[in-house]
Design a protein around this motif. Structure first.
Motif, PDB file in Angstrom:
ATOM      1  N   ASN A  99       1.091  -1.146   0.004  1.00 25.99           N
ATOM      2  CA  ASN A  99       0.130   0.115   0.047  1.00 25.99           C
ATOM      3  C   ASN A  99       1.058   1.176   0.058  1.00 25.99           C
ATOM      4  N   ALA A 100       0.541   2.287  -0.704  1.00 23.55           N
ATOM      5  CA  ALA A 100       1.307   3.443  -0.682  1.00 23.55           C
ATOM      6  C   ALA A 100       0.207   4.818  -0.739  1.00 23.55           C
ATOM      7  N   ARG A 101       0.556   5.640  -0.054  1.00 20.95           N
ATOM      8  CA  ARG A 101      -0.603   6.743   0.196  1.00 20.95           C
ATOM      9  C   ARG A 101       0.265   8.006   0.506  1.00 20.95           C
ATOM     10  N   VAL A 102      -0.103   9.149   0.042  1.00 21.05           N
ATOM     11  CA  VAL A 102       0.342  10.560   0.197  1.00 21.05           C
ATOM     12  C   VAL A 102      -0.530  11.369   1.442  1.00 21.05           C
ATOM     13  N   GLN A 103       0.216  11.491   2.473  1.00 21.38           N
ATOM     14  CA  GLN A 103      -0.543  12.158   3.442  1.00 21.38           C
ATOM     15  C   GLN A 103      -0.609  13.541   3.240  1.00 21.38           C
ATOM     16  N   SER A 104       0.317  14.162   2.876  1.00 15.47           N
ATOM     17  CA  SER A 104       0.538  15.508   2.498  1.00 15.47           C
ATOM     18  C   SER A 104       1.627  15.810   1.537  1.00 15.47           C
ATOM     19  N   ALA A 105       1.671  16.984   1.287  1.00 19.49           N
ATOM     20  CA  ALA A 105       2.748  17.473   0.194  1.00 19.49           C
ATOM     21  C   ALA A 105       3.967  17.107   0.600  1.00 19.49           C
ATOM     22  N   LYS A 106       4.163  16.896   1.872  1.00 19.59           N
ATOM     23  CA  LYS A 106       5.510  16.634   2.766  1.00 19.59           C
ATOM     24  C   LYS A 106       5.656  15.282   3.235  1.00 19.59           C
ATOM     25  N   LEU A 107       4.753  14.291   3.231  1.00 21.51           N
ATOM     26  CA  LEU A 107       4.601  13.175   3.796  1.00 21.51           C
ATOM     27  C   LEU A 107       3.851  12.063   3.340  1.00 21.51           C
ATOM     28  N   ALA A 108       4.508  10.702   3.063  1.00 16.51           N
ATOM     29  CA  ALA A 108       3.891   9.651   2.401  1.00 16.51           C
ATOM     30  C   ALA A 108       4.106   8.452   3.331  1.00 16.51           C
ATOM     31  N   PHE A 109       3.310   7.455   3.305  1.00 19.68           N
ATOM     32  CA  PHE A 109       3.483   6.433   3.836  1.00 19.68           C
ATOM     33  C   PHE A 109       3.399   5.200   3.090  1.00 19.68           C
ATOM     34  N   LEU A 110       4.312   3.955   3.153  1.00 21.89           N
ATOM     35  CA  LEU A 110       4.204   2.912   2.229  1.00 21.89           C
ATOM     36  C   LEU A 110       4.238   1.549   3.251  1.00 21.89           C
ATOM     37  N   ASN A 111       3.358   0.522   3.081  1.00 21.17           N
ATOM     38  CA  ASN A 111       3.760  -0.800   3.541  1.00 21.17           C
ATOM     39  C   ASN A 111       4.225  -1.552   2.705  1.00 21.17           C
ATOM     40  N   LEU A 112       5.539  -1.929   3.015  1.00 22.04           N
ATOM     41  CA  LEU A 112       6.226  -2.777   2.179  1.00 22.04           C
ATOM     42  C   LEU A 112       6.399  -4.208   2.686  1.00 22.04           C
ATOM     43  N   ARG A 113       6.579  -5.068   1.780  1.00 23.60           N
ATOM     44  CA  ARG A 113       6.530  -6.795   2.224  1.00 23.60           C
ATOM     45  C   ARG A 113       7.462  -7.247   1.542  1.00 23.60           C
ATOM     46  N   GLN A 114       8.309  -8.215   2.303  1.00 21.46           N
ATOM     47  CA  GLN A 114       9.210  -9.085   1.977  1.00 21.46           C
ATOM     48  C   GLN A 114       8.919 -10.514   2.413  1.00 21.46           C
ATOM     49  N   ASN A 115       8.727 -11.261   1.522  1.00 17.88           N
ATOM     50  CA  ASN A 115       8.340 -12.697   2.175  1.00 17.88           C
ATOM     51  C   ASN A 115       7.035 -12.624   3.222  1.00 17.88           C
ATOM     52  N   LEU A 116       7.126 -13.212   4.491  1.00 20.07           N
ATOM     53  CA  LEU A 116       5.793 -13.033   5.226  1.00 20.07           C
ATOM     54  C   LEU A 116       6.087 -11.625   6.178  1.00 20.07           C
ATOM     55  N   SER A 117       7.069 -10.927   6.092  1.00 24.11           N
ATOM     56  CA  SER A 117       7.125  -9.877   7.020  1.00 24.11           C
ATOM     57  C   SER A 117       6.831  -8.539   6.154  1.00 24.11           C
ATOM     58  N   THR A 118       6.357  -7.669   6.982  1.00 26.54           N
ATOM     59  CA  THR A 118       5.872  -6.157   6.295  1.00 26.54           C
ATOM     60  C   THR A 118       6.324  -5.308   7.510  1.00 26.54           C
ATOM     61  N   VAL A 119       6.546  -4.275   6.972  1.00 22.95           N
ATOM     62  CA  VAL A 119       7.032  -2.825   7.594  1.00 22.95           C
ATOM     63  C   VAL A 119       6.534  -1.552   7.072  1.00 22.95           C
ATOM     64  N   GLN A 120       6.401  -0.524   7.822  1.00 26.01           N
ATOM     65  CA  GLN A 120       6.091   0.786   7.537  1.00 26.01           C
ATOM     66  C   GLN A 120       7.264   1.443   6.917  1.00 26.01           C
ATOM     67  N   ALA A 121       6.992   2.111   5.916  1.00 23.22           N
ATOM     68  CA  ALA A 121       8.154   3.084   5.725  1.00 23.22           C
ATOM     69  C   ALA A 121       7.482   4.551   5.369  1.00 23.22           C
ATOM     70  N   VAL A 122       8.422   5.492   5.840  1.00 24.25           N
ATOM     71  CA  VAL A 122       8.197   6.807   5.728  1.00 24.25           C
ATOM     72  C   VAL A 122       8.839   7.532   4.767  1.00 24.25           C
ATOM     73  N   VAL A 123       8.460   8.412   4.322  1.00 23.23           N
ATOM     74  CA  VAL A 123       9.050   9.316   3.257  1.00 23.23           C
ATOM     75  C   VAL A 123       8.437  10.778   3.743  1.00 23.23           C
ATOM     76  N   ALA A 124       9.472  11.390   4.269  1.00 24.22           N
ATOM     77  CA  ALA A 124       9.189  12.799   4.696  1.00 24.22           C
ATOM     78  C   ALA A 124      10.054  14.034   4.160  1.00 24.22           C
ATOM     79  N   ALA A 125       9.413  14.869   3.558  1.00 24.23           N
ATOM     80  CA  ALA A 125      10.265  15.948   3.013  1.00 24.23           C
ATOM     81  C   ALA A 125      11.249  16.645   4.062  1.00 24.23           C
ATOM     82  N   SER A 126      12.309  17.151   3.583  1.00 22.21           N
ATOM     83  CA  SER A 126      13.196  17.903   4.433  1.00 22.21           C
ATOM     84  C   SER A 126      14.404  18.709   3.649  1.00 22.21           C
ATOM     85  N   ASP A 127      15.365  19.147   3.967  1.00 26.40           N
ATOM     86  CA  ASP A 127      16.307  19.538   3.283  1.00 26.40           C
ATOM     87  C   ASP A 127      17.354  18.723   2.396  1.00 26.40           C
ATOM     88  N   LYS A 128      17.025  17.368   2.926  1.00 23.44           N
ATOM     89  CA  LYS A 128      17.726  16.605   1.984  1.00 23.44           C
ATOM     90  C   LYS A 128      17.029  15.576   1.216  1.00 23.44           C
TER      91      LYS A 128
END
Length: 548
Positions: A99-128
Motif C-alpha cells: 500500500n502507498a499513500r500521500v498524507q500531505s505534500a511533505k509526507l507519504a507512507f508505504l507498507n512494504l513486504r518481503q516474504n511474510l514480513s511487512t514494515v511501514q516506511a515513511v517518506v518525509a520532505a526535508s532539506d535532504k
C-alpha cells in the motif's frame, strides 16, 4: 432638385449583436493568453523545482535489469525481518508495495513486504528529501517491486498495520525495479481472506460484515500468480515443503532409500482403471496412478526399505473438495520381520514426528493460516498410543451413533467424518488408524486376513476424520498373487502386459513386506483445516482445470 437626402459618405454603425460577439472574442483571447502565461509560469516553476530537486538521484524507475550495462555496487541486501538487529542503521532491501499513500505534500507512507514480513516506511520532505520524491513514492502502484534504502527507527507506538510493529523505515532512496500494471485482476489483500462458503462459485459474495466481496476460488486460481503472493498461501506452501522435508528426514534416519519410479507406463496397471492415456512415439502409454508395483519390485530386488516423493495421476471424475487428478504421493515400502503391524508402527511414528515438528518449526505459518479459517488445534496422541481401531469396531461405533451399514460395507465420506468425530470424543485425538479392512474393497495385491477371509491385513490412517493414507501387507508369493488377481472384481490378468513382470518378480523369493501411500496435499489440507484441497496445490489439476 430632388428632395431625397444626400448619401452618407461613412459605413453604417455595427449592430449590438456584432459588438457583443467582438467583446466575447476579445475575452476568450485574453483568457487564452492568461492560461498560456500560467502554463509557461508553471513550467518554469517546475523546471526550477526540478533543477532544485535535492532528491533527483534518490528515486525513480530503474531500467529493466539486464537491459543495460551495470556496475555491481556490492551493497549488502538485508531481510526486513532482521529490523530489530539493525536499529538506527542504514539498510538496503528489495521488497514490494502492499500500500502507498500521500498524507500531505511533505509526507507519504508505504507498507512494504518481503516474504511474510511487512514494515511501514515513511517518506518525509526535508532539506535532504524533496516534495517531488514524496509525491512519487506515495503514488507507486500496489505490487510494484522496489529497492529501498533507509534508516531503521524504533517507534513510540506499535504499528498495527505491519507485522514488524516496533520499527519503521525512514526512506532515503527508493527505486522501482519492476512496476505493476493497474488495475490488478485480483487484489492480493482479498486473497488473504477466507473463501466463500461455497468454494465452487464464480460470483463474489459479501463477507460477514458486508464490507468487501469474498473472492471465489475460481477467480483466485485463474489469477494464481497474484493469489500465491498472499501471506496465507505462501504459508501453506512453506508447510507443504516442510512436510516433505520431515518425511524424508524421519525415514532417512531409519535406513530408507529415496527412489524415483517411472511415471510413464507401457500398460495400465492395477486393472487399468482411472488412468490417463497418452501418445508415446506412435503407441499408447499411460501416466502412473501409483508407484505401488515398483515399490514392491524393489523390495524383491533386496532393497529393504524404500521411500518416494512423486506425482500421482488419477483419472477420476471427482469434483470434490478433497480430490485432484494430479497430486503428490508420499510413499514407502519396507520389509517386516513377523507382523505387518511393525510397519503400521513406523507409519504412525512418522506422522507423529511430522505433526510434532510442524508445531515446533512451522508454528508461525500454521497459526497464520488457521487464524483465517478459525480451525481448532490438531489433537495428537502420544507415541505408541495412536488408536488402532479394527474396521469392525468402527462399524459398531457408527451403528451405535445411528448409521446404517453392513459388516463389510465401505465407508462413505460423511461416515468417515462421523467416525472421526466419535474417535475424537472417545480418544481425544484427530489422528488414528483403521485396521483390517474388508478384502473386497482393497486392491488385489492385499494379503487376506488369517482371522477372517473376508477381511485383509490392510489399514487406512485419518486426520480430522478424513483419509490421508492407504496401506497394507502385500502378497509376496506369485502363486497366491495370481490367484487373488483372477478372483478380484473386476478380474486382473496376472500375465498381462502391465502385470506380468510384477507377478513374476515374486517367483525368485521376496520377504514379507508392507507399506503405504500418503496424499501430501490432504495432509496439508487437514492439518490446516482448509476448505478445499486445491488451495494446497500450486497450480491444481482437476477434471475441470488444466490451466494455468
Amino acid at each position: 432638385m430632388s428632395d431625397a437626402p444626400a448619401a452618407s459618405g461613412g459605413a453604417e454603425p455595427p449592430s449590438k449583436n456584432a459588438l457583443k460577439k467582438a467583446q466575447k472574442e476579445k475575452e476568450k483571447a485574453e483568457k487564452r493568453a492568461a492560461a498560456k502565461a500560467r502554463e509557461l509560469a508553471d513550467r518554469s516553476k517546475k523546471d526550477a523545482d526540478d533543477a532544485a530537486d535535492v532528491s533527483a538521484d534518490a528515486y525513480g524507475e530503474l531500467p529493466l535489469c539486464g537491459s543495460k550495462d551495470y556496475t555491481v555496487t556490492g551493497t549488502k541486501r538485508v531481510d526486513i525481518a532482521d529490523a530489530a538487529s539493525n536499529e538506527d542503521k542504514e539498510i538496503t532491501f528489495r521488497c514490494w508495495v502492499e500500500n502507498a499513500r500521500v498524507q500531505s505534500a511533505k509526507l507519504a507512507f508505504l507498507n512494504l513486504r518481503q516474504n511474510l514480513s511487512t514494515v511501514q516506511a515513511v517518506v518525509a520532505a526535508s532539506d535532504k528529501l524533496s516534495k517531488q520524491m514524496v509525491k512519487f513514492c506515495g503514488s507507486i502502484s500496489t505490487e510494484s517491486t522496489l529497492v529501498v534504502t533507509g534508516l531503521v527507527k524504533r517507534v513510540k507506538e506499535p504499528i498495527k498495520s505491519a507485522s514488524i510493529t516496533d520499527f519503521e523505515i525512514h526512506v532515503q532512496k527508493l527505486f522501482i525495479e519492476a512496476k505493476a500494471e493497474i488495475p490488478l485482476p485480483l487484489q492480493v489483500s482479498d486473497a488473504e481472506r477466507p473463501l466463500p462458503n461455497d468454494t465452487a462459485v464464480d460470483e463474489q459474495t459479501q463477507d460477514e460484515g458486508g464490507e468487501r466481496p469474498l473472492v471465489s476460488l475460481n477467480t483466485r486460481l485463474n489469477n494464481r500468480t497474484l493469489d500465491l503472493r498472499a501471506k496465507i498461501n505462501q504459508s501453506i506452501f512453506v508447510i507443504k515443503s516442510g512436510v516433505c522435508a520431515l518425511f524424508q528426514e524421519f525415514l532417512s534416519k531409519r535406513g530408507f532409500v529415496l527412489v524415483h519410479t517411472p511415471k510413464i507406463l507401457g500398460a495400465a496397471s492395477e486393472g487399468g482403471a482411472n488412468v490417463f492415456e497418452l501418445k508415446y512415439f506412435g503407441r499408447p502409454a499411460y501416466l502412473a496412478q501409483s508407484p505401488q508395483f515398483y515399490k514392491q519390485m524393489l523390495i524383491a530386488s533386496r532393497f529393504q526399505k524404500v521411500m518416494e516423493i512423486g506425482p500421482v495421476f488419477r483419472a477420476e471424475n471427482s469434483n470434490t473438495a478433497r480430490h485432484l487428478t494430479e497430486f503428490t504421493g508420499l510413499d514407502l515400502e519396507m520389509e517386516f520381520q513377523e507382523n505387518y503391524h511393525e510397519v503400521m508402527g513406523v507409519l504412525e511414528d512418522l506422522m507423529l514426528f511430522i505433526f510434532g515438528e510442524l508445531n515446533a518449526r512451522y508454528r508461525k505459518e500454521t497459526e497464520l493460516v488457521r487464524g483465517v479459517y478459525h480451525v481448532d488445534e490438531f489433537k495428537l496422541p502420544e507415541s505408541g498410543k495412536v488408536p488402532r481401531i479394527p474396521f469392525q469396531e468402527g462399524i459398531k461405533m457408527l451403528r451405535e451413533a445411528g448409521e446404517e451399514l453392513g459388516d463389510y460395507d465401505d465407508l462413505t465420506t460423511p461416515q468417515e467424518k462421523r467416525l472421526g468425530a466419535l474417535v475424537l470424543e472417545k480418544y481425544n485425538t484427530d489422528f488414528y488408524t483403521l485396521d483390517q479392512f474388508p478384502l473386497a474393497i482393497r486392491p488385489a495385491y492385499t494379503m487376506p486376513s488369517p482371522v477372517d477371509p473376508a477381511l485383509s491385513n490392510s489399514y487406512d490412517m485419518f486426520m480430522r476424520g478424513q483419509e490421508i493414507c492407504s496401506g497394507a501387507q502385500r502378497i509376496h508369493d506369485s502363486t497366491l498373487l495370481a490367484e487373488q488377481m483372477r478372483k478380484h472384481d473386476p478380474p486382473i490378468d496376472p500375465t498381462g502386459a502391465g502385470t506380468k513382470d510384477y507377478v513374476e518378480c515374486f517367483k525368485y523369493g521376496c520377504p514379507p513386506h508392507a507399506g503405504g501411500g500418503f496424499g501430501l496435499e490432504r495432509i496439508v489440507q487437514f492439518w490446516l483445516g482448509l476448505p478445499n484441497i486445491r488451495m494446497t496445490s500450486l497450480f491444481p489439476r482437476d477434471p475441470q482445470r488444466v490451466v494455468p
